[in-house]
Design a protein around this motif. Sequence first.
Motif, PDB file in Angstrom:
ATOM      1  N   UNK A  74     -78.662  21.469  30.764  1.00 18.09           N
ATOM      2  CA  UNK A  74     -79.691  22.399  30.409  1.00 18.09           C
ATOM      3  C   UNK A  74     -80.750  22.804  31.604  1.00 18.09           C
ATOM      4  N   UNK A  75     -80.613  21.698  32.475  1.00 19.90           N
ATOM      5  CA  UNK A  75     -81.636  21.838  33.689  1.00 19.90           C
ATOM      6  C   UNK A  75     -80.708  22.672  34.806  1.00 19.90           C
ATOM      7  N   UNK A  76     -79.568  22.308  35.119  1.00 20.91           N
ATOM      8  CA  UNK A  76     -79.097  22.857  35.896  1.00 20.91           C
ATOM      9  C   UNK A  76     -77.849  23.758  35.915  1.00 20.91           C
ATOM     10  N   UNK A  77     -77.491  24.062  34.657  1.00 21.22           N
ATOM     11  CA  UNK A  77     -76.757  25.202  34.225  1.00 21.22           C
ATOM     12  C   UNK A  77     -77.091  26.909  34.560  1.00 21.22           C
ATOM     13  N   UNK A  78     -76.030  27.456  34.541  1.00 24.56           N
ATOM     14  CA  UNK A  78     -76.406  28.998  34.664  1.00 24.56           C
ATOM     15  C   UNK A  78     -75.529  29.987  33.831  1.00 24.56           C
ATOM     16  N   UNK A  79     -75.683  31.336  34.262  1.00 29.39           N
ATOM     17  CA  UNK A  79     -74.861  32.047  33.421  1.00 29.39           C
ATOM     18  C   UNK A  79     -73.292  32.104  33.720  1.00 29.39           C
ATOM     19  N   UNK A  80     -72.805  31.478  34.609  1.00 27.67           N
ATOM     20  CA  UNK A  80     -71.537  31.117  35.151  1.00 27.67           C
ATOM     21  C   UNK A  80     -71.099  29.911  34.305  1.00 27.67           C
ATOM     22  N   UNK A  93     -79.992  21.051  47.071  1.00 30.86           N
ATOM     23  CA  UNK A  93     -80.384  22.501  46.604  1.00 30.86           C
ATOM     24  C   UNK A  93     -80.420  22.440  45.156  1.00 30.86           C
ATOM     25  N   UNK A  94     -79.760  21.821  44.359  1.00 32.47           N
ATOM     26  CA  UNK A  94     -80.182  21.519  42.767  1.00 32.47           C
ATOM     27  C   UNK A  94     -81.488  21.064  42.345  1.00 32.47           C
ATOM     28  N   UNK A  95     -81.654  19.807  43.180  1.00 28.58           N
ATOM     29  CA  UNK A  95     -83.065  19.229  42.906  1.00 28.58           C
ATOM     30  C   UNK A  95     -84.092  20.457  43.315  1.00 28.58           C
ATOM     31  N   UNK A  96     -84.032  20.955  44.572  1.00 32.63           N
ATOM     32  CA  UNK A  96     -85.041  21.764  44.850  1.00 32.63           C
ATOM     33  C   UNK A  96     -85.165  23.039  43.902  1.00 32.63           C
ATOM     34  N   UNK A  97     -83.819  23.678  43.468  1.00 32.32           N
ATOM     35  CA  UNK A  97     -84.135  24.676  42.503  1.00 32.32           C
ATOM     36  C   UNK A  97     -84.747  24.277  41.100  1.00 32.32           C
ATOM     37  N   UNK A  98     -84.401  23.024  40.458  1.00 33.65           N
ATOM     38  CA  UNK A  98     -85.030  22.630  39.446  1.00 33.65           C
ATOM     39  C   UNK A  98     -86.415  22.292  39.542  1.00 33.65           C
ATOM     40  N   UNK A  99     -86.777  21.783  40.651  1.00 34.80           N
ATOM     41  CA  UNK A  99     -88.268  21.822  40.989  1.00 34.80           C
ATOM     42  C   UNK A  99     -89.146  22.922  40.969  1.00 34.80           C
ATOM     43  N   UNK A 100     -88.528  23.979  41.605  1.00 36.12           N
ATOM     44  CA  UNK A 100     -89.147  25.340  41.679  1.00 36.12           C
ATOM     45  C   UNK A 100     -89.347  25.889  40.463  1.00 36.12           C
ATOM     46  N   UNK A 101     -88.096  25.902  39.436  1.00 38.90           N
ATOM     47  CA  UNK A 101     -88.271  26.500  38.286  1.00 38.90           C
ATOM     48  C   UNK A 101     -89.441  25.651  37.549  1.00 38.90           C
ATOM     49  N   UNK A 102     -89.437  24.279  37.529  1.00 37.88           N
ATOM     50  CA  UNK A 102     -90.594  23.680  36.939  1.00 37.88           C
ATOM     51  C   UNK A 102     -91.830  24.116  37.272  1.00 37.88           C
ATOM     52  N   UNK A 103     -92.018  24.286  38.655  1.00 40.98           N
ATOM     53  CA  UNK A 103     -93.332  24.657  39.212  1.00 40.98           C
ATOM     54  C   UNK A 103     -93.668  26.216  38.654  1.00 40.98           C
ATOM     55  N   UNK A 104     -92.806  26.956  38.680  1.00 36.67           N
ATOM     56  CA  UNK A 104     -93.021  28.335  38.273  1.00 36.67           C
ATOM     57  C   UNK A 104     -93.099  28.430  36.848  1.00 36.67           C
ATOM     58  N   UNK A 105     -93.054  27.366  35.879  1.00 38.33           N
ATOM     59  CA  UNK A 105     -93.276  27.495  34.542  1.00 38.33           C
ATOM     60  C   UNK A 105     -94.152  26.276  34.078  1.00 38.33           C
ATOM     61  N   UNK A 106     -94.977  25.919  35.075  1.00 39.70           N
ATOM     62  CA  UNK A 106     -96.142  24.931  34.653  1.00 39.70           C
ATOM     63  C   UNK A 106     -97.525  25.379  34.690  1.00 39.70           C
TER      64      UNK A 106
END
Length: 482
Positions: free
Chosen positions: A275-281, A396-409
């Motif tokens: 759920x954290x890392x998956x995408x539409x692919x 990159x996976x960690x940074x993307x997940x962190x940015x997503x969290x920051x954008x939704x906090x």
Amino acid sequence: MAKDKQFVTEITPQGEDFSRWYIDVIKKADLMDYSPVRGCIVFKPDGYEIWEHIQEEMNRRLKATGHRNAYFPLFIPESFFQKEKEHVEGFNPELPWVTEAGGDVLEERLAIRPTSETMFGHMYSKWIQSYRDLPVLINQWANVVRWEKRTLPFIRTTEFLWQEGHTAHENETEARVETMKMLDNYRDFVETFLAIPVVTGQKTPSERFAGAVDTYSIEAMMKDGRAVQAATSHYLGTKFAVAFDIQYLNRENVLEHAHTTSWGSTTRLIGSLIMVHGDDRGLALPPKVAPTQVIMIPIGPPKTREAVIGRTDELFGELKSAGIRVRVDDRADVTPGWKFNEYEMRGVPVRLELGPRDMENGVCVLVSRISGEKKVIQQENLVEEVNAMLAQVHQEMYERALKFREDHFYSVDTLEQMKDSMEEKRGFALAGWCGSEECEDKVKEETGAGSRNIPFHPSETKETCICCGKPAQHTVVFAKAY
């Protein structure tokens, strides 16, 4: 090309229906299947191998800190649960019971293990006699059963796999040090091994583990904004020691009760990864935990096929010898494009392509699952380049997940703001709380968001309670959760 498109469109887009996307991905990636028993799943090889890699790394960390593995019984006598009142009240709704065996009614009902504090407590009371026997640092890998009303594969199932640590110490200070050490171990493991950023903090009293003095957790944000409690660590004080008579002669030759802890993580970490890392692919797996880290795909017309496959096998041997988990797909009846889509959907971090022209030039192509970057590398530098790309993918996976969290906090000061963050924006909300259970309950009733934890390092300190307006005793993370 139509075949490629058909394969990809079998996954529902996240934005259309996240729950459906999740089920599509775990089925298409062949991680699990449903069993005939409600709420129970079969871990297929790729799904179970993810858990094996989690176990391997967790075991390494646990043993490095002096913990040892043991195994305790699945069946727990009912009388054990009656010894600690809060514990039995907390677990009673979820307990399945064995009432007869071999055609005979049992004299005492046996619970199928929901957690093992009581069994560990019983055994520790036999094993611990003196301060010289302390500390006791034991972990067990096991299955547990909790009769859930609503289930979701990996995230919340009737039977699941986990590790549970149970320790006993001379005093409160040592037990609390253990509690926090294990919490930080979980934080570091989830962030550095699974590439999932977490919020570390203390649970509110209403969210404490049944029978604990204090409970601490790490909370992860999924791509639908919901929280998953990724691991917990509990300071149990002397509650279970009193209930199970875990006493020892201290250094002054006086009997004392031991101070105990418990802590655990489960196969919901697999669901969190998805759920954290998956995408539409489809699936996207961090390299450190991926069953296959590199998929090798030989490309070219039939006349060069044998030579390309031969060189692919040689390069495969180099990667394998270097400890990289690698596979070759040399099927002739499936197009390269279809293979590309399949392994992207399965979350393989790096794809290696090799064709006849690449062989002539002594190169091959590496492709990142996360960024899509294509890199032409010299075959003589293969192991070094693959390891570098795997490390890059993980970061990159960690940074993307962190940015997503920051954008939704979100920082909120009113119930209306929280409702908006939960309904319109989705994510975590940081808010003040006066400390009353009434206000905590009202927040959940009004917004659907429950308290996740009181973070150790909030981005700001709230002054007033979001519910009643009184001075805030705590700054709390609220979220809808699985």
